[in-house]
Motif scaffolding. Structure first.
Motif, mmCIF file in Angstrom:
data_model
loop_
_atom_site.group_PDB
_atom_site.id
_atom_site.type_symbol
_atom_site.label_atom_id
_atom_site.label_comp_id
_atom_site.label_asym_id
_atom_site.label_seq_id
_atom_site.Cartn_x
_atom_site.Cartn_y
_atom_site.Cartn_z
ATOM 1 N N ILE A 107 0.846 -1.202 0.000
ATOM 2 C CA ILE A 107 0.000 0.000 0.000
ATOM 3 C C ILE A 107 0.880 1.250 0.000
ATOM 4 O O ILE A 107 0.608 2.207 -0.722
ATOM 5 N N LYS A 108 1.958 1.233 0.780
ATOM 6 C CA LYS A 108 2.884 2.360 0.800
ATOM 7 C C LYS A 108 3.463 2.579 -0.605
ATOM 8 O O LYS A 108 3.525 3.710 -1.093
ATOM 9 N N ARG A 109 3.854 1.507 -1.258
ATOM 10 C CA ARG A 109 4.409 1.596 -2.615
ATOM 11 C C ARG A 109 3.375 2.196 -3.580
ATOM 12 O O ARG A 109 3.705 3.034 -4.417
ATOM 13 N N GLU A 110 2.115 1.768 -3.450
ATOM 14 C CA GLU A 110 1.055 2.318 -4.301
ATOM 15 C C GLU A 110 0.888 3.813 -4.070
ATOM 16 O O GLU A 110 0.740 4.579 -5.024
ATOM 17 N N LEU A 111 0.880 4.215 -2.802
ATOM 18 C CA LEU A 111 0.713 5.635 -2.481
ATOM 19 C C LEU A 111 1.855 6.469 -3.061
ATOM 20 O O LEU A 111 1.619 7.536 -3.638
ATOM 21 N N ILE A 112 3.060 5.982 -2.924
ATOM 22 C CA ILE A 112 4.212 6.706 -3.463
ATOM 23 C C ILE A 112 4.104 6.802 -4.983
ATOM 24 O O ILE A 112 4.388 7.856 -5.566
ATOM 25 N N SER A 113 3.641 5.730 -5.624
ATOM 26 C CA SER A 113 3.496 5.764 -7.081
ATOM 27 C C SER A 113 2.405 6.753 -7.511
ATOM 28 O O SER A 113 2.404 7.227 -8.641
ATOM 29 N N LYS A 114 1.494 7.071 -6.607
ATOM 30 C CA LYS A 114 0.436 8.038 -6.890
ATOM 31 C C LYS A 114 0.874 9.464 -6.556
ATOM 32 O O LYS A 114 0.086 10.403 -6.662
ATOM 33 N N GLY A 115 2.126 9.622 -6.106
ATOM 34 C CA GLY A 115 2.666 10.949 -5.852
ATOM 35 C C GLY A 115 2.605 11.411 -4.414
ATOM 36 O O GLY A 115 2.925 12.553 -4.117
ATOM 37 N N VAL A 116 2.217 10.525 -3.496
ATOM 38 C CA VAL A 116 2.184 10.878 -2.076
ATOM 39 C C VAL A 116 3.619 10.807 -1.542
ATOM 40 O O VAL A 116 4.368 9.882 -1.880
ATOM 41 N N ALA A 117 4.004 11.763 -0.732
ATOM 42 C CA ALA A 117 5.350 11.798 -0.160
ATOM 43 C C ALA A 117 5.614 10.526 0.650
ATOM 44 O O ALA A 117 4.709 10.009 1.315
ATOM 45 N N GLY A 118 6.841 10.056 0.604
ATOM 46 C CA GLY A 118 7.217 8.813 1.277
ATOM 47 C C GLY A 118 6.928 8.810 2.765
ATOM 48 O O GLY A 118 6.428 7.820 3.306
ATOM 49 N N ASP A 119 7.236 9.912 3.452
ATOM 50 C CA ASP A 119 6.998 9.954 4.894
ATOM 51 C C ASP A 119 5.505 9.942 5.218
ATOM 52 O O ASP A 119 5.075 9.303 6.175
ATOM 53 N N LEU A 120 4.700 10.616 4.403
ATOM 54 C CA LEU A 120 3.241 10.590 4.601
ATOM 55 C C LEU A 120 2.693 9.190 4.322
ATOM 56 O O LEU A 120 1.858 8.684 5.068
ATOM 57 N N ALA A 121 3.193 8.547 3.271
ATOM 58 C CA ALA A 121 2.761 7.187 2.949
ATOM 59 C C ALA A 121 3.102 6.240 4.097
ATOM 60 O O ALA A 121 2.283 5.407 4.482
ATOM 61 N N GLN A 122 4.294 6.387 4.664
ATOM 62 C CA GLN A 122 4.698 5.529 5.781
ATOM 63 C C GLN A 122 3.804 5.750 6.996
ATOM 64 O O GLN A 122 3.335 4.788 7.608
ATOM 65 N N ARG A 123 3.564 7.010 7.349
ATOM 66 C CA ARG A 123 2.693 7.298 8.506
ATOM 67 C C ARG A 123 1.286 6.743 8.288
ATOM 68 O O ARG A 123 0.629 6.303 9.223
ATOM 69 N N THR A 124 0.831 6.760 7.052
ATOM 70 C CA THR A 124 -0.519 6.303 6.728
ATOM 71 C C THR A 124 -0.674 4.806 6.952
ATOM 72 O O THR A 124 -1.734 4.350 7.374
ATOM 73 N N VAL A 125 0.375 4.034 6.698
ATOM 74 C CA VAL A 125 0.270 2.572 6.818
ATOM 75 C C VAL A 125 0.842 2.031 8.118
ATOM 76 O O VAL A 125 0.790 0.818 8.363
ATOM 77 N N ASP A 126 1.368 2.898 8.977
ATOM 78 C CA ASP A 126 2.001 2.447 10.219
ATOM 79 C C ASP A 126 1.098 1.579 11.085
ATOM 80 O O ASP A 126 1.564 0.656 11.746
ATOM 81 N N ASP A 127 -0.192 1.854 11.102
ATOM 82 C CA ASP A 127 -1.093 1.131 12.002
ATOM 83 C C ASP A 127 -1.730 -0.114 11.367
ATOM 84 O O ASP A 127 -2.576 -0.759 11.985
#
Length: 167
Positions: free
Chosen positions: A78-98
């Motif tokens: 999911i983090k990889r998908e978010l990054i491919s959609k242009g979401v910043a890496g740190d935001l993508a990581q925080r989003t999937v942390d839980d």
């Protein structure tokens, strides 16, 4: 300044693009740059952000929740998908942390295992392994999930509905 015809056309195009599903800023930017100059695109993105029509944080949460509910994948996928959609890496990581990969893998595996009810043990394991690996789950999570599903298939484990009743 934002009342120019190119700005109005770009805004209309962005709103049409956003009408299908939420998008990241980068998705909107990429789409608009096909037809409009960069300065117009940047102003439109700023306007949409100001109006809360484009928000990467909200987009990332919606994407995660949708994936987790309807098509479970690993947090890494999911983090990889978010990054491919242009979401910043740190935001993508925080989003999937839980996210809980064991739970997600079980739900994904359980859904797929129903299709494999008549398969022999070797085919069942092989197909479940491939299915879970393609969804980004680690080998250890995949191995534990298959063991749990095999135990339930043999009747040795409690069903998911029984576990839900305990909580």
């Amino acid at each position: 300044m934002n009342d120019t015809e190119p700005h109005q056309r770009a805004t209309a195009a962005a709103l049409r693009f956003l009408s299908h599903r939420p998008r990241s800023k980068e998705e909107v930017r990429t789409r608009l740059r096909r037809s409009f100059p960069a300065d117009v695109v940047d102003r439109v993105i700023d306007d949409l952000t100001e109006r809360s029509l484009v928000d990467d944080s909200s987009f990332a949460k919606l994407w995660r929740d949708s994936r987790d509910s309807f098509n479970p994948r690993s947090a890494t996928a999911i983090k990889r998908e978010l990054i491919s959609k242009g979401v910043a890496g740190d935001l993508a990581q925080r989003t999937v942390d839980d996210l809980d990969d064991m739970d997600s893998a079980y739900r994904a595996g359980l859904k797929h295992a129903r299709r494999l009810e008549r398969a022999d043990l070797s085919t069942y394991r092989r197909r479940l392994w491939g299915y879970l690996q393609r969804r980004g789950f680690s080998s250890s999570v995949t191995r534990q999930t298959i063991a749990r599903l095999l135990d339930e298939r043999r009747g040795g484990g409690r069903s998911a509905s029984c576990e839900d009743e305990d909580h």
